[in-house]
Design an enzyme around this catalytic site. Structure first.
Site, PDB file in Angstrom:
ATOM      1  N   SER A  13       0.851  -1.193   0.000  1.00  0.00           N
ATOM      2  CA  SER A  13       0.000   0.000   0.000  1.00  0.00           C
ATOM      3  C   SER A  13       0.886   1.242   0.000  1.00  0.00           C
ATOM      4  CB  SER A  13      -0.924  -0.015   1.224  1.00  0.00           C
ATOM      5  OG  SER A  13      -0.150  -0.049   2.386  1.00  0.00           O
ATOM      6  N   SER A  14       0.278   2.395  -0.022  1.00  0.00           N
ATOM      7  CA  SER A  14       0.993   3.687   0.016  1.00  0.00           C
ATOM      8  C   SER A  14       1.924   3.917  -1.170  1.00  0.00           C
ATOM      9  CB  SER A  14       1.819   3.844   1.308  1.00  0.00           C
ATOM     10  OG  SER A  14       1.004   3.670   2.416  1.00  0.00           O
ATOM     11  N   GLY A 355     -10.462  20.093  14.720  1.00  0.00           N
ATOM     12  CA  GLY A 355     -10.368  18.908  15.560  1.00  0.00           C
ATOM     13  C   GLY A 355     -11.613  18.681  16.389  1.00  0.00           C
ATOM     14  N   CYS A 382     -12.047  26.140  11.935  1.00  0.00           N
ATOM     15  CA  CYS A 382     -13.093  25.368  12.609  1.00  0.00           C
ATOM     16  C   CYS A 382     -12.836  25.327  14.118  1.00  0.00           C
ATOM     17  CB  CYS A 382     -13.230  23.979  11.988  1.00  0.00           C
ATOM     18  SG  CYS A 382     -14.905  23.352  12.191  1.00  0.00           S
ATOM     19  N   MET A 385     -10.941  28.284  15.109  1.00  0.00           N
ATOM     20  CA  MET A 385     -11.736  29.516  15.225  1.00  0.00           C
ATOM     21  C   MET A 385     -12.515  29.506  16.541  1.00  0.00           C
ATOM     22  SD  MET A 385     -15.286  30.085  14.864  1.00  0.00           S
ATOM     23  CE  MET A 385     -16.425  31.353  14.344  1.00  0.00           C
ATOM     24  N   HIS A 508     -14.025  25.263   6.405  1.00  0.00           N
ATOM     25  CA  HIS A 508     -12.690  24.730   6.069  1.00  0.00           C
ATOM     26  C   HIS A 508     -12.255  25.241   4.696  1.00  0.00           C
ATOM     27  CE1 HIS A 508     -12.452  21.500   9.204  1.00  0.00           C
ATOM     28  NE2 HIS A 508     -13.751  21.736   9.232  1.00  0.00           N
ATOM     29  N   GLU A 510      -9.440  25.137   3.410  1.00  0.00           N
ATOM     30  CA  GLU A 510      -8.399  24.274   2.826  1.00  0.00           C
ATOM     31  C   GLU A 510      -8.959  23.300   1.790  1.00  0.00           C
ATOM     32  OE1 GLU A 510      -9.547  24.098   5.880  1.00  0.00           O
ATOM     33  OE2 GLU A 510      -9.532  22.064   6.710  1.00  0.00           O
TER      34      GLU A 510
HETATM   35  N1  GLN Z   1     -15.350  19.915  17.174  1.00  0.00           N
HETATM   36  C1  GLN Z   1     -15.837  21.117  16.602  1.00  0.00           C
HETATM   37  C2  GLN Z   1     -17.285  20.999  16.174  1.00  0.00           C
HETATM   38  O1  GLN Z   1     -17.808  19.924  16.032  1.00  0.00           O
HETATM   39  C3  GLN Z   1     -14.978  21.548  15.436  1.00  0.00           C
HETATM   40  C4  GLN Z   1     -15.001  20.612  14.283  1.00  0.00           C
HETATM   41  C5  GLN Z   1     -13.880  20.813  13.310  1.00  0.00           C
HETATM   42  O2  GLN Z   1     -12.854  21.404  13.640  1.00  0.00           O
HETATM   43  N2  GLN Z   1     -14.018  20.294  12.120  1.00  0.00           N
HETATM   44  O3  GLN Z   1     -17.939  21.987  15.981  1.00  0.00           O
END
Ligand code: GLN
Length: 553
Positions: A13-14, A355, A382, A385, A508, A510
């Protein structure tokens, strides 16, 4: 009718099937063909949305709100066209559909089996993308490695399709490894022979072999591979390790992968691929004039793939600025009030990653505090922020116990709280606020200037949001909600205008940065990092000059 190219992988893989598939698609697109890519993942999860990034790297999100494999990100970045739910299918999704059909009585009393029912459903999903005359060529990448038990139904489905469609409408490109044995100073073809043999045992013969290798394949070796694997000699393609994934399309062009595919599919070669902008981008990427160091603060930083789209967006933005972006991974769990300033003050900019959950959260807040107080350019995405809002509430508004209810359900100052429509949800998979939403930017704001627009669309993946009860207090204290969802009033962007660069986005950005369309926020962020560095260098020069003046005196 659309023609199909199947991309399989062998030996290990990879090997970078996604990059090879995306590079091939790019070349065909550059020759004027309408191309899309589809990825099949052989795991039982219905989608990767509930997977831990340690398991599977980043979860990518499409416009239509599908949580997908990160390879779809490569497809979009290379092709500059959006993908959708139909572009990523897992074994779990196939089985879910077949079982639902069975419960609905659709099989009329028949025994439901892997062959034909699962393979038929795989075939249906492959053909679905070809309907509606949207594409000339569909590249379908089979995840996993040939020989894995879970890959078998896919190999069988491709075998059947190849037979049904005919030689000129469906071909197989097999990606394999030619290891170099240092002690023997030799490239070895045996693993490739075995992997092709294994495929043939399942009735599928590759038409083209793409050979990953650290050393160039000399002519006799290509001949040997061709002979023992039963492919034409010019269909043995060398794929040397590349300095950047963005160099691979040009490598494949040099190896004529696109031409060989088109010949086999009996399609006209069309014009020479138009790769001018791509080459310009590569030049800027390879020969930067400056360098910045950006700290990426997250909790999965030890895993390269966890923040794939962010890293790629920084590469695109670096090229625009003709500046190398060195990303310094900083584990949020390792940041404390005692060490944060020392660890972060030399950075040219700080990005706090998305996260879930509370691990490492105080470290993120600490990093944001330093960025805000020390005027270091800051970009929070996200969760990044959301934590910027928590930090601001704690240290500027004086709400010492402010938090997000995700981390602390009982917080007395819930500046970030669960969205209303999320509260009744009990199922975890595919139930976040997902996909594209519109956002209105405040007139005259920095963000509106960066986007050169007042109305934008960006992709989301979250359950929590800014609590509008705090809106006025934030605004008055200098954190501006400069992007708002026009339908729901949700705060999508916050910024501190009295800071060189301090922006947090609930969405997001990105996911939407591509080689040909680098994202304006990332471009501006890297520019801000460059300026911060110049400013620091200027300050240091002043201090030096001041000192030498004093010595002279
Ligand atoms: N955990 C946060 C939420 O559910 C941020 C989610 C994220 O960073 N994608 O709102």
């Amino acid at each position: 009718m659309a023609k199909y190219i199947f991309v399989t992988g062998g030996v290990t893989s990879s090997l970078g099937k996604g990059i090879i598939a995306a590079s091939l698609a790019k070349l065909l697109q550059a020759r004027g063909y309408r191309v899309t890519i589809q990825k099949f993942d052989p795991y039982i999860n219905v989608d990767p949305g509930t997977l831990n990034p340690y398991e599977h790297g980043e979860c990518y999100v499409t416009d239509d709100g599908a949580e997908t494999d990160l390879d779809l990100g490569h497809y979009e970045r290379f092709l500059n066209t959006p993908t959708s739910q139909a572009n990523n299918v897992t074994t779990g999704r196939i089985y879910q559909y077949v079982i639902n059909q069975e419960r609905a009585g659709a099989y009329l009393g028949k025994t439901v089996q892997v062959i034909p029912h699962i393979t038929d459903e795989i075939k249906r999903r492959i053909m679905l993308l070809g309907e509606g005359n949207q594409y000339d060529i569909i590249i379908t990448e089979l995840g996993g490695t040939v020989g894995d038990i879970e890959s078998l139904p896919y190999v069988e489905a491709v075998r059947q399709l190849k037979w049904e469609l005919g030689e000129e409408d469906a071909i197989v490109v097999h990606l394999t490894l030619i290891p170099y044995l240092k002690a023997a100073k030799e490239l070895k073809t045996k693993p490739t022979q075995h992997s092709v043999k294994m495929m043939s045992e399942n009735g599928l013969n590759p038409d083209i072999l793409v050979c990953r290798t650290e050393e160039p394949l000399y002519k006799d070796l290509k001949r040997k591979i061709a002979q023992f694997c039963n492919v034409r000699q010019d269909a043995v393609i060398e794929a040397l390790d590349a300095d950047t994934i963005y160099g691979v399309p040009l490598e494949m062009l040099r190896e004529r992968l696109d031409i060989i595919c088109l010949q086999k599919l009996d399609l006209p070669l069309g014009d020479e691929p138009e790769m001018l902008r791509w080459k310009e981008f590569l030049n800027k990427l390879r020969y930067p004039k400056s360098k910045v160091v950006i700290g990426l603060i997250g909790k999965y930083v030890e895993l390269q793939d966890a923040y794939k789209s962010i890293l790629e967006a920084l590469i695109h933005a670096g090229a625009v600025n003709e500046c190398k972006v060195e990303v310094r991974n900083i584990h949020s769990e390792h940041l404390t009030p005692e060490n944060a300033l020392e660890k972060l003050q030399q950075l040219d900019a700080i990005l706090v990653a998305p996260g879930f959950g509370s691990r490492g959260i105080e470290g993120k807040i600490e990093a944001i505090k330093i960025a805000r107080e020390e005027n270091i350019p800051f970009f929070g995405i996200c969760l990044g922020m959301q934590m910027a809002c928590v930090e601001f509430a704690r240290h500027v508004l004086g709400h010492k116990n402010a938090h997000s209810t995700e981390m602390q359900p009982e917080t007395p100052q819930p500046v970030i709280a669960m969205m209303e429509e999320q509260k009744a949800i009990t199922q975890m998979g595919g139930t976040m606020r997902l996909g594209t939403y519109t956002c209105e930017l405040r007139e005259g704001s920095r963000i509106a200037a960066l986007y050169k627009s007042r109305r934008i669309t960006e992709r989301h993946r979250h359950r929590y949001e800014f609590n509008n009860a705090f809106l006025q207090a934030f605004e008055e204290a200098g954190m501006t909600p400069s992007g708002i969802n026009p339908e729901t009033g949700l705060v999508e962007i916050v910024e501190i205008e009295k800071h060189p660069f301090f922006i947090g986005t609930q969405f997001h950005p990105e996911y939407k940065s591509t080689v040909e369309n680098p994202h304006p926020l990332f471009v501006a962020f890297v520019k801000a990092a460059k300026e911060a560095q110049e400013q620091r260098a200027g300050n240091a020069r002043l201090v030096m000059e001041d000192r030498s003046l004093r010595v002279e005196r």
